[in-house]
Scaffold this motif. Sequence first.
Motif, PDB file in Angstrom:
ATOM      1  N   UNK A 120      96.446 -52.830  16.026  1.00 18.52           N
ATOM      2  CA  UNK A 120      96.298 -53.546  14.753  1.00 18.52           C
ATOM      3  C   UNK A 120      95.144 -52.917  13.988  1.00 18.52           C
ATOM      4  N   UNK A 121      95.246 -52.927  12.686  1.00 19.12           N
ATOM      5  CA  UNK A 121      94.200 -52.344  11.849  1.00 19.12           C
ATOM      6  C   UNK A 121      93.745 -53.355  10.794  1.00 19.12           C
ATOM      7  N   UNK A 122      92.509 -53.189  10.337  1.00 18.31           N
ATOM      8  CA  UNK A 122      91.983 -54.032   9.269  1.00 18.31           C
ATOM      9  C   UNK A 122      90.978 -53.231   8.457  1.00 18.31           C
ATOM     10  N   UNK A 123      90.704 -53.697   7.246  1.00 14.80           N
ATOM     11  CA  UNK A 123      89.729 -53.043   6.365  1.00 14.80           C
ATOM     12  C   UNK A 123      88.541 -53.964   6.179  1.00 14.80           C
ATOM     13  N   UNK A 124      87.356 -53.391   6.273  1.00 14.86           N
ATOM     14  CA  UNK A 124      86.112 -54.129   6.099  1.00 14.86           C
ATOM     15  C   UNK A 124      85.319 -53.449   4.993  1.00 14.86           C
ATOM     16  N   UNK A 125      84.784 -54.236   4.077  1.00 14.77           N
ATOM     17  CA  UNK A 125      84.006 -53.695   2.968  1.00 14.77           C
ATOM     18  C   UNK A 125      82.579 -54.218   3.052  1.00 14.77           C
ATOM     19  N   UNK A 126      81.607 -53.333   3.306  1.00 11.95           N
ATOM     20  CA  UNK A 126      80.207 -53.767   3.339  1.00 11.95           C
ATOM     21  C   UNK A 126      79.707 -54.078   1.926  1.00 11.95           C
ATOM     22  N   UNK A 127      78.522 -54.686   1.848  1.00 14.29           N
ATOM     23  CA  UNK A 127      77.950 -54.964   0.527  1.00 14.29           C
ATOM     24  C   UNK A 127      77.778 -53.682  -0.275  1.00 14.29           C
ATOM     25  N   UNK A 128      77.348 -52.620   0.418  1.00 15.02           N
ATOM     26  CA  UNK A 128      77.165 -51.323  -0.222  1.00 15.02           C
ATOM     27  C   UNK A 128      77.851 -50.268   0.635  1.00 15.02           C
ATOM     28  N   UNK A 129      78.450 -49.309  -0.001  1.00 12.74           N
ATOM     29  CA  UNK A 129      79.092 -48.225   0.739  1.00 12.74           C
ATOM     30  C   UNK A 129      80.594 -48.336   0.731  1.00 12.74           C
TER      31      UNK A 129
END
Length: 185
Positions: A141-150
């Motif tokens: 399984x895959x997922x996307x994570x978005x940090x506050x910056x970057x």
Amino acid sequence: MCGRSRMAESTEGIGKMCGLALGKTVTWEAGETFDSSESIFPGEYVPVIAQAALPDQLSLRSLRWGLVPASAPKNQPPSFFTMFNARSESVQAKHSFKGLLPHNRVAVMLTGFYEWKLDWLGMKQPYYVEYDSGPMFIAALTDKWAPEEGPELQTVTMLTISSTGSELESLHDRRPLFLSGEALM
């Protein structure tokens, strides 16, 4: 269970090996590459196969091994070591995974993996597991994570099942959920 993996091929070899094993067109997504590795740890990149835009094609990508769910804190560094494997029996019930089915299913492609077993002296002895017939495809399984910056980070976790009744039972109580080529179509 499956905490170290191996992919003996690099970008071009993986594409050829995958195409031969599956009998269909498999192409790398633009800009994606992979360097062969004898020992891949969680947090490093693994080759992943996903359904391409066209129904008769598959695409290859390199994703970080160790799921960082979209719901993870955005202001902390990600940990790749807490969810590098997931029990297939419980993914629909666990908050981190249940939203990923059915749209975030992929397969990790490996030439083998390592499993450790305690010997009679209490020392961990590594065992290498591979197929004689070619690469192994492991449900993931895959997922996307978005940090506050970057930049956004896409990660993957491999699914496991009980090893009871399998050839791997003597090494560990869990094993990867292996997929046949037909299951990837």
